[in-house]
Motif scaffolding. Structure first.
Motif, PDB file in Angstrom:
ATOM      1  N   CYS A   9       2.624  -6.688  42.334  1.00 54.11           N
ATOM      2  CA  CYS A   9       3.323  -7.903  41.923  1.00 54.11           C
ATOM      3  C   CYS A   9       2.397  -9.105  41.770  1.00 54.11           C
ATOM      4  CB  CYS A   9       4.440  -8.216  42.907  1.00 54.11           C
ATOM      5  SG  CYS A   9       5.811  -7.040  42.798  1.00 54.11           S
ATOM      6  N   SER A  10       1.116  -8.892  41.868  1.00 54.54           N
ATOM      7  CA  SER A  10       0.148  -9.958  41.602  1.00 54.54           C
ATOM      8  C   SER A  10      -1.245  -9.362  41.546  1.00 54.54           C
ATOM      9  CB  SER A  10       0.200 -11.035  42.691  1.00 54.54           C
ATOM     10  OG  SER A  10      -0.807 -12.012  42.498  1.00 54.54           O
ATOM     11  N   TRP A  11      -2.104  -9.959  40.721  1.00 52.54           N
ATOM     12  CA  TRP A  11      -3.516  -9.600  40.768  1.00 52.54           C
ATOM     13  C   TRP A  11      -4.353 -10.799  41.247  1.00 52.54           C
ATOM     14  CZ3 TRP A  11      -1.273 -11.380  36.334  1.00 52.54           C
ATOM     15  CH2 TRP A  11      -1.962 -12.339  35.592  1.00 52.54           C
ATOM     16  N   GLU A  44       2.792  -7.621  37.679  1.00 53.13           N
ATOM     17  CA  GLU A  44       3.794  -8.677  37.611  1.00 53.13           C
ATOM     18  C   GLU A  44       3.111 -10.032  37.674  1.00 53.13           C
ATOM     19  OE1 GLU A  44       7.587  -8.213  39.855  1.00 53.13           O
ATOM     20  OE2 GLU A  44       6.948 -10.076  40.825  1.00 53.13           O
ATOM     21  N   VAL A  45       3.616 -10.972  36.888  1.00 53.08           N
ATOM     22  CA  VAL A  45       3.118 -12.358  36.916  1.00 53.08           C
ATOM     23  C   VAL A  45       4.052 -13.166  37.803  1.00 53.08           C
ATOM     24  CG1 VAL A  45       2.523 -14.389  35.574  1.00 53.08           C
ATOM     25  CG2 VAL A  45       2.208 -12.110  34.580  1.00 53.08           C
ATOM     26  N   ASP A  46       3.519 -13.644  38.915  1.00 48.25           N
ATOM     27  CA  ASP A  46       4.316 -14.370  39.900  1.00 48.25           C
ATOM     28  C   ASP A  46       4.281 -15.881  39.675  1.00 48.25           C
ATOM     29  OD1 ASP A  46       4.028 -15.485  43.156  1.00 48.25           O
ATOM     30  OD2 ASP A  46       5.809 -14.398  42.496  1.00 48.25           O
ATOM     31  N   SER A  47       3.204 -16.377  39.082  1.00 52.36           N
ATOM     32  CA  SER A  47       3.009 -17.830  38.961  1.00 52.36           C
ATOM     33  C   SER A  47       4.067 -18.491  38.093  1.00 52.36           C
ATOM     34  CB  SER A  47       1.619 -18.128  38.386  1.00 52.36           C
ATOM     35  OG  SER A  47       1.470 -17.553  37.096  1.00 52.36           O
ATOM     36  N   THR A  48       4.666 -17.755  37.179  1.00 51.78           N
ATOM     37  CA  THR A  48       5.654 -18.326  36.267  1.00 51.78           C
ATOM     38  C   THR A  48       6.990 -18.620  36.952  1.00 51.78           C
ATOM     39  OG1 THR A  48       6.134 -16.058  35.602  1.00 51.78           O
ATOM     40  CG2 THR A  48       4.669 -17.328  34.188  1.00 51.78           C
ATOM     41  N   TYR A  49       7.145 -18.180  38.190  1.00 52.33           N
ATOM     42  CA  TYR A  49       8.313 -18.567  38.974  1.00 52.33           C
ATOM     43  C   TYR A  49       8.158 -20.003  39.472  1.00 52.33           C
ATOM     44  CZ  TYR A  49      11.395 -18.896  43.058  1.00 52.33           C
ATOM     45  OH  TYR A  49      12.323 -19.317  43.983  1.00 52.33           O
TER      46      TYR A  49
END
Length: 296
Positions: A9-11, A44-49
């Motif tokens: 869910c993140s890199w 998954e890109v988490d920062s866009t939350y």
């Protein structure tokens, strides 16, 4: 059988970067993503939350990953009904957010504008064939019932033409007879149901129900099984090392999903140190799924 893709869910998680998983020479922003993409085919890109994405980042993400790589992108918090800080919005939109006295401090016009900017920033990623889905993770306060269903439908209408997956954080959506109604709702709005793995002993525990509601994609998100869920720091909530037996529980479920969906994304969110990437590597081998790096 559909293609199974396993990732995390993140890199960019700070704990992952500090763990030493990224080799020397691959620890800057470009190097991390390029290295990650040699190990896994989805992320998954988490920062866009937490804030709106940018066109620049979408172009960079597409440029730094190979053809066929997938990004599942979390929806901005304001779009899903989560509490949102005014400073998470672009400066020109903050006055409208602060002044509006309506429910959650948000009016439909503001949400429409936020959606337009969010989706425009991701268009290059979609055009490059890198977008897996948009993930709408709804808060636990969204309780099953007609108002909540109407809210879900409005969110889906706003995102018409885009692939959408939905994760409900209130356990009632997937308990008892409600599970059939939830699956029917998501099928009707053409949204993929997200299956969840988490600690199962708390009142807030979402049951591990598997339903395929969109033939193009099914999603599993594994949050770890820490009993500190809902309390403490992020590290405390998500600290968990999956055992082989815990991962094996999901093998038949994921294969079942792959029988009904073109693609299945299995994403690990136990983001504490390198626990997520290690679990993903183990799961990839157990599933016999598509991979770039060989199984150990």
């Amino acid at each position: 059988m559909g293609e199974i893709r396993v990732g995390t869910c993140s890199w960019t998680d700070k704990a992952l970067v500090a763990s030493g998983w990224y080799p020397a020479g691959s620890r800057d922003a470009e190097g991390r993503l390029r290295h990650y993409a040699t190990r896994f085919p989805v992320v998954e890109v988490d920062s866009t939350y937490y804030g709106l994405p940018s066109i620049r980042n979408s172009l960079l993400w597409a440029d730094r990953t190979p053809d066929g790589f997938r990004f599942d992108v979390k929806a901005f918090s304001l779009l899903t009904g989560h509490p949102t800080r005014p400073h998470a919005l672009p400066a020109d939109l903050r006055p409208a957010f602060v002044r509006d006295p309506g429910r959650n401090g948000v009016d439909p016009g503001l949400l429409d504008e936020v959606w337009q900017r969010y989706s425009a920033a991701l268009e290059p990623l979609r055009a490059a064939g890198r977008l897996g889905t948009l993930l709408f993770q709804f808060p636990a306060r969204l309780v099953p019932g007609r108002p909540a269903e109407e809210f879900v439908r409005r969110c889906r209408e706003r995102a018409a033409g885009w692939p959408v997956a939905v994760e409900f954080r209130h356990p009632g959506w997937w308990r008892g007879e409600q599970a059939d109604a939830t699956a029917a709702l998501l099928t009707d709005v053409d949204a993929a149901a997200v299956a969840v793995d988490m600690v199962r002993t708390l009142p807030a525990s979402v049951p591990p129900v598997v339903r395929v509601t969109r033939p193009g994609l099914a999603v599993v998100r594994l949050h770890g099984r820490n009993s500190a869920w809902g309390t403490g720091t992020k590290e405390e909530r998500f600290r968990h090392t999956y055992t082989t037996d815990e991962l094996r529980e999901w093998v038949p479920r994921v294969h079942e999903m792959a029988e009904r969906a073109d693609e299945v994304h299995v994403l690990f969110n136990n983001c504490c140190g390198d626990a997520a990437v290690r679990a993903a590597e183990s799961m990839r081998c157990l599933l016999g799924s598509h991979r770039v790096a060989p199984c150990d």
